[in-house]
Scaffold this active site. Sequence first.
Site, PDB file in Angstrom:
ATOM      1  N   TRP A 147       0.785  -1.228   0.000  1.00  0.00           N
ATOM      2  CA  TRP A 147       0.000   0.000   0.000  1.00  0.00           C
ATOM      3  C   TRP A 147       0.819   1.281   0.000  1.00  0.00           C
ATOM      4  O   TRP A 147       0.563   2.199  -0.800  1.00  0.00           O
ATOM      5  CB  TRP A 147      -0.982   0.028   1.174  1.00  0.00           C
ATOM      6  CG  TRP A 147      -1.721   1.323   1.205  1.00  0.00           C
ATOM      7  CD1 TRP A 147      -1.525   2.373   2.025  1.00  0.00           C
ATOM      8  CD2 TRP A 147      -2.738   1.721   0.282  1.00  0.00           C
ATOM      9  NE1 TRP A 147      -2.367   3.405   1.697  1.00  0.00           N
ATOM     10  CE2 TRP A 147      -3.117   3.026   0.626  1.00  0.00           C
ATOM     11  CE3 TRP A 147      -3.363   1.081  -0.798  1.00  0.00           C
ATOM     12  CZ2 TRP A 147      -4.106   3.725  -0.063  1.00  0.00           C
ATOM     13  CZ3 TRP A 147      -4.338   1.772  -1.489  1.00  0.00           C
ATOM     14  CH2 TRP A 147      -4.701   3.079  -1.117  1.00  0.00           C
ATOM     15  N   ASP A 182      -2.068  -5.486  -0.983  1.00  0.00           N
ATOM     16  CA  ASP A 182      -3.043  -4.660  -0.280  1.00  0.00           C
ATOM     17  C   ASP A 182      -4.156  -4.223  -1.237  1.00  0.00           C
ATOM     18  O   ASP A 182      -4.324  -4.786  -2.332  1.00  0.00           O
ATOM     19  CB  ASP A 182      -2.325  -3.449   0.343  1.00  0.00           C
ATOM     20  CG  ASP A 182      -2.991  -2.947   1.613  1.00  0.00           C
ATOM     21  OD1 ASP A 182      -4.042  -2.278   1.502  1.00  0.00           O
ATOM     22  OD2 ASP A 182      -2.468  -3.207   2.713  1.00  0.00           O
ATOM     23  N   CYS A 232     -12.349  -0.026   0.836  1.00  0.00           N
ATOM     24  CA  CYS A 232     -11.783   1.318   0.883  1.00  0.00           C
ATOM     25  C   CYS A 232     -11.665   1.937  -0.507  1.00  0.00           C
ATOM     26  O   CYS A 232     -11.725   3.156  -0.655  1.00  0.00           O
ATOM     27  CB  CYS A 232     -10.421   1.282   1.565  1.00  0.00           C
ATOM     28  SG  CYS A 232     -10.523   0.952   3.338  1.00  0.00           S
ATOM     29  N   LYS A 268      -5.380  -9.341   5.375  1.00  0.00           N
ATOM     30  CA  LYS A 268      -5.674  -8.101   6.084  1.00  0.00           C
ATOM     31  C   LYS A 268      -7.112  -7.717   5.765  1.00  0.00           C
ATOM     32  O   LYS A 268      -7.492  -7.644   4.603  1.00  0.00           O
ATOM     33  CB  LYS A 268      -4.707  -7.014   5.631  1.00  0.00           C
ATOM     34  CG  LYS A 268      -5.026  -5.618   6.149  1.00  0.00           C
ATOM     35  CD  LYS A 268      -4.057  -4.603   5.552  1.00  0.00           C
ATOM     36  CE  LYS A 268      -4.443  -3.175   5.841  1.00  0.00           C
ATOM     37  NZ  LYS A 268      -3.508  -2.213   5.209  1.00  0.00           N
ATOM     38  N   ASP A 270      -9.786  -4.815   6.159  1.00  0.00           N
ATOM     39  CA  ASP A 270      -9.941  -3.392   6.444  1.00  0.00           C
ATOM     40  C   ASP A 270     -11.337  -3.086   6.971  1.00  0.00           C
ATOM     41  O   ASP A 270     -12.192  -3.971   7.094  1.00  0.00           O
ATOM     42  CB  ASP A 270      -9.653  -2.595   5.164  1.00  0.00           C
ATOM     43  CG  ASP A 270      -8.813  -1.359   5.444  1.00  0.00           C
ATOM     44  OD1 ASP A 270      -8.886  -0.834   6.566  1.00  0.00           O
ATOM     45  OD2 ASP A 270      -8.089  -0.924   4.540  1.00  0.00           O
ATOM     46  N   TRP A 310      -8.468   0.252  12.709  1.00  0.00           N
ATOM     47  CA  TRP A 310      -7.750   1.494  13.025  1.00  0.00           C
ATOM     48  C   TRP A 310      -7.822   1.859  14.504  1.00  0.00           C
ATOM     49  O   TRP A 310      -7.623   3.012  14.886  1.00  0.00           O
ATOM     50  CB  TRP A 310      -8.257   2.660  12.166  1.00  0.00           C
ATOM     51  CG  TRP A 310      -8.627   2.282  10.779  1.00  0.00           C
ATOM     52  CD1 TRP A 310      -7.882   1.518   9.914  1.00  0.00           C
ATOM     53  CD2 TRP A 310      -9.826   2.611  10.078  1.00  0.00           C
ATOM     54  NE1 TRP A 310      -8.538   1.362   8.725  1.00  0.00           N
ATOM     55  CE2 TRP A 310      -9.742   2.025   8.794  1.00  0.00           C
ATOM     56  CE3 TRP A 310     -10.959   3.354  10.396  1.00  0.00           C
ATOM     57  CZ2 TRP A 310     -10.744   2.157   7.842  1.00  0.00           C
ATOM     58  CZ3 TRP A 310     -11.958   3.489   9.445  1.00  0.00           C
ATOM     59  CH2 TRP A 310     -11.844   2.900   8.192  1.00  0.00           C
ATOM     60  N   ARG A 327      -4.736  -3.418  14.178  1.00  0.00           N
ATOM     61  CA  ARG A 327      -4.326  -2.027  14.040  1.00  0.00           C
ATOM     62  C   ARG A 327      -4.830  -1.219  15.229  1.00  0.00           C
ATOM     63  O   ARG A 327      -5.962  -1.397  15.683  1.00  0.00           O
ATOM     64  CB  ARG A 327      -4.838  -1.443  12.740  1.00  0.00           C
ATOM     65  CG  ARG A 327      -3.949  -1.761  11.559  1.00  0.00           C
ATOM     66  CD  ARG A 327      -2.704  -0.887  11.510  1.00  0.00           C
ATOM     67  NE  ARG A 327      -3.065   0.480  11.258  1.00  0.00           N
ATOM     68  CZ  ARG A 327      -3.340   0.950  10.038  1.00  0.00           C
ATOM     69  NH1 ARG A 327      -3.279   0.161   8.995  1.00  0.00           N
ATOM     70  NH2 ARG A 327      -3.663   2.208   9.880  1.00  0.00           N
ATOM     71  N   ASP A 331      -3.757   5.364   9.376  1.00  0.00           N
ATOM     72  CA  ASP A 331      -2.592   5.135   8.522  1.00  0.00           C
ATOM     73  C   ASP A 331      -1.410   5.992   8.948  1.00  0.00           C
ATOM     74  O   ASP A 331      -1.561   7.173   9.269  1.00  0.00           O
ATOM     75  CB  ASP A 331      -2.932   5.450   7.073  1.00  0.00           C
ATOM     76  CG  ASP A 331      -3.763   4.367   6.432  1.00  0.00           C
ATOM     77  OD1 ASP A 331      -4.338   3.551   7.159  1.00  0.00           O
ATOM     78  OD2 ASP A 331      -3.851   4.351   5.190  1.00  0.00           O
TER      79      ASP A 331
END
Length: 512
Positions: A147, A182, A232, A268, A270, A310, A327, A331
């Site tokens: 990413w 990603d 995303c 992963k 998101d 996040w 996470r 970011d």
Amino acid sequence: MKVSSQTVTRVRTGVGVVALLSATSLGCSSTEASHADPGAGTGGSAGSPSTSTGGGGPVGSGAGTAGLNGGTGGSSATGGVENGGGGQGPMGGGAGALSGGGSEQGGAAGTAAGGAGRSGAGGMGQSGAGGMGEPTTPTPPMGWASWNSFGGTVKYSIIKTQADAMVSSGLKDAGYRYVNIDEGWWQGTRDSAGNITIDESEWPGGMKAAADYIHSLGLKAGIYTDAGKNGCGYYYPTGRPAAPGSGSEGHYPQDFLAFSQWGFDFVKVDWCGGDNEKLDAQTAYKGIASAIDAATKQTGRPLALSVCDWGNQNPWNWAPALSTMWRTSGDIIYYGGTADMSKVLSNFDSAQHATAQSPGHYNDPDMLIVGMTGFSGAQNRTHLALWAISGAPFLAGNNLATMNADTKSVFTNAEVIAIDQDPLAKQGVKVSDDQGKQVYNKVLTGTLRRAVLLLNRSTSAASIAVRFADIGLGATAAVRNIWTAQDLGSQSTSYAATVPAQDSVLLLVTGM
């Protein structure tokens, strides 16, 4: 545009199965997973040197169960992945039977316990007998993710180049394993049965071909999706048009089975869709973890899960039961942006949840921006030291094919890697703070061993001291500067160093 629906089943037989969980995303540029794989060797003797580079047995046929103190090499002389078996656990391990392999790098170094280091006696032997053979005591995932450098423009040619560079640069030999694809690989297309379809003009042979190529280099493959209906790339298109339907909600069992069948080792997941839909993160990721478990039972292939909400819904409170990593913040860099130490420090601070961390389960402050535009060599070293003292995943995000020699030396520093990969998986904790002049302490494997970070957040150079009593040691200790590779001798009561502004000093302190 040619698309394909991929449903090939890939079954690994002959060994036990371990289910691991892990996730990544656009709003979560980082992906990694726990380091266990079905082919661990049987338990071996503690600390036995192993320098042979023989077989270790063919992939998938290694013997038995994992051994805490290091697995023995495989009994076959027909060769295995890389250099065969070798010790894997914190206590090293014995050589394999017949011409079974030694550790990945061999050597006679290691800890007093007998070979916990990657180059130590018995070594960590990442490519051990009977499969990929990661350490029997899981350590933070190490690898690379697409990413930060490539955003949504990722495609097969990019992944191939980066995988090749991981090998040629020496990162693979240093312990980096995952090549994580990603956001951007999929634009939300499905066939009439709901199976993901792939643009084969960008991914020749589909995603299985990409995973197969990564595996052919002795590496592990990671992939990406979203917990919601839309990923995303729909809410924040980067390098591609908005892609509706690029999340896995409503298709959890189907999608995670496909990832496992294609051969991926890590996923992963998101949270852009989940966040937009106001889903409950714990409930959503529990469903994802269940789908991964079901897929692993069907295919025999573990799929590590990286949770990427996040830190919005306090994943450190519930994700350790579900995943390899979670996470803890937004970011660390936005695609096309410039590296910023204030963001590195902010993400480091957000990941301070020491009680949540244990072997196989890690706070994730996001992918590394070591070597990216805007960072000096000193900043690269401080960044990696912060992640190492935290026991955080080491997922590079720079362009591996173009990095300079200094960046390579930062990534491959064996002593820094050993601190990050310490089998205890302790997160370093802050023991003192004087107006931004901070000391962090991480307990390491072995007798009275500590990693200590002297961090200067102030605007001018300052002397920062670590008091040995503050880190659980007696009056006398031996001190070593990690980055300069200098033994500083025996010190009494404390040790102080002058640390430049916004910089750090990383130490190994051993009680005497």
